[in-house]
Design a protein around this motif. Structure first.
Motif, PDB file in Angstrom:
ATOM      1  N   GLN A 191       0.821  -1.207   0.000  1.00  0.00           N
ATOM      2  CA  GLN A 191       0.000   0.000   0.000  1.00  0.00           C
ATOM      3  C   GLN A 191       0.857   1.261   0.000  1.00  0.00           C
ATOM      4  N   ASP A 192       2.161   1.089  -0.138  1.00  0.00           N
ATOM      5  CA  ASP A 192       3.088   2.209  -0.200  1.00  0.00           C
ATOM      6  C   ASP A 192       3.663   2.297  -1.600  1.00  0.00           C
ATOM      7  N   GLU A 193       4.609   3.187  -1.820  1.00  0.00           N
ATOM      8  CA  GLU A 193       5.327   3.239  -3.072  1.00  0.00           C
ATOM      9  C   GLU A 193       6.337   2.095  -3.118  1.00  0.00           C
ATOM     10  N   PHE A 194       6.594   1.567  -4.300  1.00  0.00           N
ATOM     11  CA  PHE A 194       7.559   0.479  -4.423  1.00  0.00           C
ATOM     12  C   PHE A 194       8.989   1.034  -4.348  1.00  0.00           C
ATOM     13  N   PRO A 195       9.825   0.476  -3.479  1.00  0.00           N
ATOM     14  CA  PRO A 195      11.226   0.886  -3.483  1.00  0.00           C
ATOM     15  C   PRO A 195      11.914   0.390  -4.755  1.00  0.00           C
ATOM     16  N   GLU A 196      12.994   1.059  -5.131  1.00  0.00           N
ATOM     17  CA  GLU A 196      13.696   0.712  -6.370  1.00  0.00           C
ATOM     18  C   GLU A 196      14.178  -0.735  -6.371  1.00  0.00           C
ATOM     19  N   VAL A 197      14.427  -1.281  -5.185  1.00  0.00           N
ATOM     20  CA  VAL A 197      14.970  -2.634  -5.107  1.00  0.00           C
ATOM     21  C   VAL A 197      14.026  -3.665  -5.714  1.00  0.00           C
ATOM     22  N   CYS A 198      12.733  -3.347  -5.802  1.00  0.00           N
ATOM     23  CA  CYS A 198      11.785  -4.302  -6.380  1.00  0.00           C
ATOM     24  C   CYS A 198      12.098  -4.542  -7.860  1.00  0.00           C
ATOM     25  N   ASP A 199      12.311  -3.476  -8.610  1.00  0.00           N
ATOM     26  CA  ASP A 199      12.714  -3.633 -10.007  1.00  0.00           C
ATOM     27  C   ASP A 199      14.167  -4.094 -10.107  1.00  0.00           C
ATOM     28  N   ASP A 200      15.018  -3.553  -9.238  1.00  0.00           N
ATOM     29  CA  ASP A 200      16.444  -3.869  -9.328  1.00  0.00           C
ATOM     30  C   ASP A 200      16.716  -5.351  -9.082  1.00  0.00           C
ATOM     31  N   CYS A 201      15.964  -5.976  -8.190  1.00  0.00           N
ATOM     32  CA  CYS A 201      16.230  -7.384  -7.878  1.00  0.00           C
ATOM     33  C   CYS A 201      15.927  -8.284  -9.072  1.00  0.00           C
ATOM     34  N   ILE A 202      14.994  -7.873  -9.927  1.00  0.00           N
ATOM     35  CA  ILE A 202      14.683  -8.669 -11.111  1.00  0.00           C
ATOM     36  C   ILE A 202      15.899  -8.721 -12.041  1.00  0.00           C
ATOM     37  N   LYS A 203      16.682  -7.647 -12.034  1.00  0.00           N
ATOM     38  CA  LYS A 203      17.874  -7.590 -12.882  1.00  0.00           C
ATOM     39  C   LYS A 203      18.967  -8.543 -12.403  1.00  0.00           C
ATOM     40  N   THR A 204      18.860  -9.027 -11.166  1.00  0.00           N
ATOM     41  CA  THR A 204      19.875  -9.957 -10.650  1.00  0.00           C
ATOM     42  C   THR A 204      19.601 -11.404 -11.039  1.00  0.00           C
ATOM     43  N   ILE A 205      18.448 -11.672 -11.630  1.00  0.00           N
ATOM     44  CA  ILE A 205      18.094 -13.049 -11.990  1.00  0.00           C
ATOM     45  C   ILE A 205      19.066 -13.602 -13.027  1.00  0.00           C
ATOM     46  N   ARG A 206      19.541 -14.813 -12.764  1.00  0.00           N
ATOM     47  CA  ARG A 206      20.353 -15.548 -13.725  1.00  0.00           C
ATOM     48  C   ARG A 206      19.762 -16.952 -13.848  1.00  0.00           C
ATOM     49  N   PHE A 207      19.257 -17.258 -15.043  1.00  0.00           N
ATOM     50  CA  PHE A 207      18.668 -18.568 -15.268  1.00  0.00           C
ATOM     51  C   PHE A 207      19.762 -19.611 -15.468  1.00  0.00           C
ATOM     52  N   LYS A 208      19.497 -20.805 -14.987  1.00  0.00           N
ATOM     53  CA  LYS A 208      20.468 -21.894 -15.099  1.00  0.00           C
ATOM     54  C   LYS A 208      20.362 -22.559 -16.462  1.00  0.00           C
ATOM     55  N   ASP A 209      21.387 -23.304 -16.809  1.00  0.00           N
ATOM     56  CA  ASP A 209      21.401 -24.021 -18.082  1.00  0.00           C
ATOM     57  C   ASP A 209      20.158 -24.882 -18.209  1.00  0.00           C
ATOM     58  N   GLY A 210      19.531 -24.839 -19.352  1.00  0.00           N
ATOM     59  CA  GLY A 210      18.299 -25.592 -19.574  1.00  0.00           C
ATOM     60  C   GLY A 210      17.052 -24.790 -19.371  1.00  0.00           C
ATOM     61  N   TYR A 211      17.205 -23.616 -18.750  1.00  0.00           N
ATOM     62  CA  TYR A 211      16.055 -22.728 -18.530  1.00  0.00           C
ATOM     63  C   TYR A 211      16.262 -21.390 -19.237  1.00  0.00           C
TER      64      TYR A 211
END
Length: 211
Positions: A191-211
């Motif tokens: 119910q608040d504003e989203f902190p930048e870390v919400c979008d930033d954490c998506i950028k840290t995703i690294r998919f494993k081989d096969g995905y």
């Protein structure tokens, strides 16, 4: 059930619980009513359809580090694992500086088709789908196709906004990612504003081989 449809239905439950108790000191806002929080209860105590693997697999490490067989990422470090609704839907809870809750859901479902259920939408058709098929109180503000570690994805920002009661308005930030043709859904609600870390954490995703 379609993955992103299921994600939106679960979102309504989250929004309702956030609106009912959004401050510190109140009962944790979990999507799972019958499931225990992280209290050590055995997953086999739950109905079969709600059973999940070892909850320890979903605990976050240093700096919010998370890893499973599909990916590794750094979710917001202030989140804590609070349980599952279904075996493929991990839930986390945290608090923002003003005490408002932030919920995060990590949902995987190989029964959905990204190309058939998501890729064909534009902003107008997605808004129509949400209001006509899920709940008339959804208000879509941002709609953008993007990529996450080389995977096709849709980023949407919208509100769950019951009329005549601003106190129940809940903001939603959602990523729907194409993983081997099915849909992974990552959802933040607050119910608040989203902190930048919400979008930033998506950028840290690294998919494993096969995905």
């Amino acid at each position: 059930m379609k993955a992103f449809t299921k994600a939106l239905i679960l979102l309504i439950l989250a929004a309702s619980l956030l609106a009912a108790g959004c401050g510190r000191g109140k009962d944790p806002a979990s999507l799972s009513t019958p499931a225990p929080e992280n209290t050590g209860a055995s997953p086999t105590d739950l109905p079969e359809y709600m059973q999940t693997p070892d909850p320890a697999l979903y605990e976050l490490g240093d700096d919010g580090y998370f890893e499973d067989e599909i990916l590794c990422a750094n979710w917001p470090s202030f989140l804590e694992y609070i349980g599952h609704v279904l075996s493929n839907n991990a839930q986390y809870r945290g608090y923002l500086p003003n005490g408002k809750k932030l919920l995060f859901s990590y949902l995987t479902d190989d029964g959905a088709s990204y190309s058939d259920e998501i890729a064909g939408h534009d902003k107008s058709s997605y808004q129509k789908f949400m209001r006509e098929q899920i709940n008339e109180y959804f208000e879509l503000y941002e709609f953008e196709y993007t990529t996450v570690d080389g995977h096709q994805a849709l980023r949407v920002l919208y509100d769950y906004a019951p009329p005549d009661d601003e106190a129940k308005r809940v903001h939603v930030l959602q990523y729907l990612i194409n993983v081997r043709g099915w849909v992974m859904t990552l959802t933040f609600t607050t119910q608040d504003e989203f902190p930048e870390v919400c979008d930033d954490c998506i950028k840290t995703i690294r998919f494993k081989d096969g995905y």
